[in-house]
Design an enzyme around this catalytic site. Structure first.
Site, PDB file in Angstrom:
ATOM      1  N   THR A 103       0.848  -1.200   0.000  1.00  0.00           N
ATOM      2  CA  THR A 103       0.000   0.000   0.000  1.00  0.00           C
ATOM      3  C   THR A 103       0.883   1.248   0.000  1.00  0.00           C
ATOM      4  O   THR A 103       1.955   1.240   0.612  1.00  0.00           O
ATOM      5  CB  THR A 103      -0.880   0.006   1.271  1.00  0.00           C
ATOM      6  OG1 THR A 103      -1.733  -1.136   1.223  1.00  0.00           O
ATOM      7  CG2 THR A 103      -1.749   1.264   1.360  1.00  0.00           C
ATOM      8  N   GLY A 160       6.177  -0.705  -0.134  1.00  0.00           N
ATOM      9  CA  GLY A 160       7.045   0.409   0.207  1.00  0.00           C
ATOM     10  C   GLY A 160       7.430   0.373   1.679  1.00  0.00           C
ATOM     11  O   GLY A 160       7.153  -0.595   2.394  1.00  0.00           O
ATOM     12  N   GLU A 166      -0.558  -5.387   5.787  1.00  0.00           N
ATOM     13  CA  GLU A 166       0.754  -5.521   5.124  1.00  0.00           C
ATOM     14  C   GLU A 166       1.558  -6.643   5.766  1.00  0.00           C
ATOM     15  O   GLU A 166       2.164  -7.469   5.082  1.00  0.00           O
ATOM     16  CB  GLU A 166       1.511  -4.195   5.201  1.00  0.00           C
ATOM     17  CG  GLU A 166       0.881  -3.117   4.328  1.00  0.00           C
ATOM     18  CD  GLU A 166       1.498  -1.741   4.498  1.00  0.00           C
ATOM     19  OE1 GLU A 166       1.278  -0.904   3.620  1.00  0.00           O
ATOM     20  OE2 GLU A 166       2.175  -1.499   5.510  1.00  0.00           O
TER      21      GLU A 166
HETATM   22  C1  5RP Z   1       1.508   2.029   4.288  1.00  0.00           C
HETATM   23  C2  5RP Z   1       2.974   1.837   4.261  1.00  0.00           C
HETATM   24  C3  5RP Z   1       3.710   2.382   3.092  1.00  0.00           C
HETATM   25  O1  5RP Z   1       4.422   1.352   2.492  1.00  0.00           O
HETATM   26  C4  5RP Z   1       4.654   3.449   3.561  1.00  0.00           C
HETATM   27  O2  5RP Z   1       3.928   4.413   4.297  1.00  0.00           O
HETATM   28  C5  5RP Z   1       5.366   4.123   2.381  1.00  0.00           C
HETATM   29  O3  5RP Z   1       4.430   4.818   1.629  1.00  0.00           O
HETATM   30  P1  5RP Z   1       4.846   5.706   0.383  1.00  0.00           P
HETATM   31  O4  5RP Z   1       5.246   4.766  -0.702  1.00  0.00           O
HETATM   32  O5  5RP Z   1       3.590   6.465   0.055  1.00  0.00           O
HETATM   33  O6  5RP Z   1       5.961   6.612   0.806  1.00  0.00           O
HETATM   34  O7  5RP Z   1       3.571   1.261   5.126  1.00  0.00           O
HETATM   35  O8  5RP Z   1       0.947   1.585   5.491  1.00  0.00           O
END
Ligand code: 5RP
Length: 230
Positions: A35, A89, A110
């Site tokens: 996500t 991510g 996740e």
């Molecule tokens: C969501 C997450 C995302 O992987 C993390 O916040 C990174 O997000 P982005 O790619 O928008 O920087 O852990 O719960």
């Protein structure tokens, strides 16, 4: 004299690593999908392979909606025993593949999807690489009635927990729970820290991903995509 090239924008780095992650997607398989804004780039790239894969297991309502809109089938996590790869991510990743995650409030699903996968491939722009975890406020999903006592436990560790708000109200996760963002922690032993916080009553998920660490990180840098393996 040649004109200096424009600096690569963070969004372009996310696009680069999202596309680079396609090399880890095996035809004929179901892929685990995380996500966030970087994963959104991956999902968009994955659409080019949708005829070659069975589909995806998703870690959030937002990712599910994006996958379905692009015509990629989404499977319930309970329908799948094993995934070859999970792509997601991170808010921080260190030199051992340990991560802080949950900035997008999807940390619980996740971790569940990551636990199904043989390999965790983290996709991140270079700003996410850190020497030590903890500068990014640590997300922790909690049962609301336990938020007070969990806040006090973090204070004993030197952390300051703040309830995450959305539009002035406590943010409610896909699982109907709340998020605490904990500032000021020094996470020197991520494996032990994750195990410790997991024991506290009312903690649903702590955003340290040490037991479910990354095996690979595709890091977007101005010089191109660096592949880090752990
Ligand atoms: C969501 C997450 C995302 O992987 C993390 O916040 C990174 O997000 P982005 O790619 O928008 O920087 O852990 O719960």
């Amino acid at each position: 004299m040649t004109a200096p090239s424009a600096p690569i924008h963070q969004d372009e780095l996310k696009t680069l690593v999202g596309q680079a992650a396609l090399q880890y997607v095996r035809p004929g398989e179901i892929v685990g999908v995380g996500t966030g804004s970087t994963v959104n780039k991956f999902i968009d790239a994955l659409a080019s392979m949708k005829g070659e894969i069975k589909g995806a297991v998703s870690s959030s309502v937002a990712s599910t909606e994006r996958l379905l809109a692009l015509g990629i089938p989404v499977f319930d996590a309970n329908a799948v025993e094993h995934l070859g790869v999970y792509i997601d991510g991170a808010d921080e990743i260190d030199g051992q593949g340990y991560m802080v995650k949950g900035g997008g409030a999807a940390l619980t699903r996740e971790k569940i999807v990551a636990a199904l996968a043989q390999q965790f491939v983290c996709i991140a722009d270079a700003s996410k690489l850190v020497a030590h975890l903890g500068a990014f406020p640590l997300p922790v999903e909690v049962i609301p009635m336990a938020a007070g006592q969990i806040t006090r436990r973090f204070a004993d560790l030197g952390g300051h927990a703040q309830l995450r708000l959305k539009d002035g109200q406590p943010l409610v996760t896909d699982n109907g729970q709340h998020i605490l963002d904990v500032h000021g922690l020094k996470i020197t032993d991520p494996l032990a820290f994750e195990s410790q916080v997991n024991q506290w009553p009312g903690v649903v998920t702590v955003g340290v991903f040490a037991h479910q660490k990354a095996q690979v990180c595709l890091l977007g840098t101005p010089e191109g995509v660096r592949t880090l393996t752990y």
